[in-house]
Design an enzyme around this catalytic site. Structure first.
Site, PDB file in Angstrom:
ATOM      1  CB  CYS A  91      -0.997   0.001   1.158  1.00 58.32           C
ATOM      2  SG  CYS A  91      -0.263   0.087   2.813  1.00 58.32           S
ATOM      3  CG  HIS A 141      -4.382  -0.338   3.945  1.00 63.03           C
ATOM      4  ND1 HIS A 141      -3.530  -1.152   3.236  1.00 63.03           N
ATOM      5  CD2 HIS A 141      -5.378  -0.002   3.091  1.00 63.03           C
ATOM      6  CE1 HIS A 141      -3.999  -1.310   1.998  1.00 63.03           C
ATOM      7  NE2 HIS A 141      -5.118  -0.623   1.893  1.00 63.03           N
ATOM      8  CG  HIS A 153      -6.553  -0.238  -1.396  1.00 63.37           C
ATOM      9  ND1 HIS A 153      -6.489  -1.183  -0.406  1.00 63.37           N
ATOM     10  CD2 HIS A 153      -7.671  -0.542  -2.105  1.00 63.37           C
ATOM     11  CE1 HIS A 153      -7.527  -2.013  -0.507  1.00 63.37           C
ATOM     12  NE2 HIS A 153      -8.252  -1.637  -1.536  1.00 63.37           N
TER      13      HIS A 153
END
Length: 189
Positions: A91, A141, A153
């Site tokens: 990510c 994240h 993402h």
């Protein structure tokens, strides 16, 4: 072609079609702001109007560049610690790569470190970074907000870069906040 491969191909095509529509929308918005319009009588003096319009144009161009670069990463495989599309991206690797390619901005390596760069925002605009708690710790994240409640993402092992809806219960429950990167990371740290 197996049923599983056909389903995967169809999902990819749907994501690609959505991405193309989104990219066209960004391009259209950017083009619309570049059209010169005559000043009306009750507008601010030309200098102030031009400065405001220039700032708005810069924001639109920046968002377009980020979105187009991010959308070009759709389908890239996830790889823990990955920093390159050729070998896979995690990510934060995706976010760093997109910001470096689109704006020349160097961001820190991890999502937690990136969460301390830029300014905290509540009113999301395309290009803002959205953070989630996916590993039972805050800011574990990160993704890039695309507009209309969607973000892009690199999800997790076995996954690929994709677009998600922020209103899905999983993401709503884990949302940690958003940041806007408006200058180079070195200036903001």
């Amino acid at each position: 072609m197996t049923t599983r491969n056909a389903a995967k191909t169809n999902r990819f095509r749907r994501h690609l079609a959505k991405s193309c529509v989104l990219a066209a929308g960004f391009w259209f918005c950017s083009a619309a702001w570049s059209i010169e319009t005559p000043l009306q009588q009750d507008t601010p003096p030309p200098g102030k109007a031009n400065i405001a319009l220039a700032k708005l144009h810069d924001i639109t161009n920046r968002a377009s560049e980020l979105a187009v670069q991010a959308l070009s990463m759709l389908g890239i495989n996830y790889r823990y610690g990955g920093t390159s599309p050729e070998t896979g991206l995690d990510c934060s690797g995706l976010v760093r790569y997109v910001f470096k390619e689109a704006l020349g901005t160097d961001l820190p390596r991890t999502s937690a470190e990136i969460s301390r760069v830029g300014e905290k925002v509540v009113d999301l605009r395309p290009g803002d970074l959205v953070f989630y708690n996916t590993l039972r710790r805050g800011f574990s994240h990160v993704g890039i907000y695309l507009g209309d409640g969607k973000f892009i993402h690199s999800p997790s092992a076995g996954g690929q870069v994709r677009i998600e809806d922020m209103d899905v219960a999983y993401w709503k429950k884990r949302f940690n906040g958003a940041r806007r990167i408006s200058a180079t990371a070195e200036d903001q740290q």
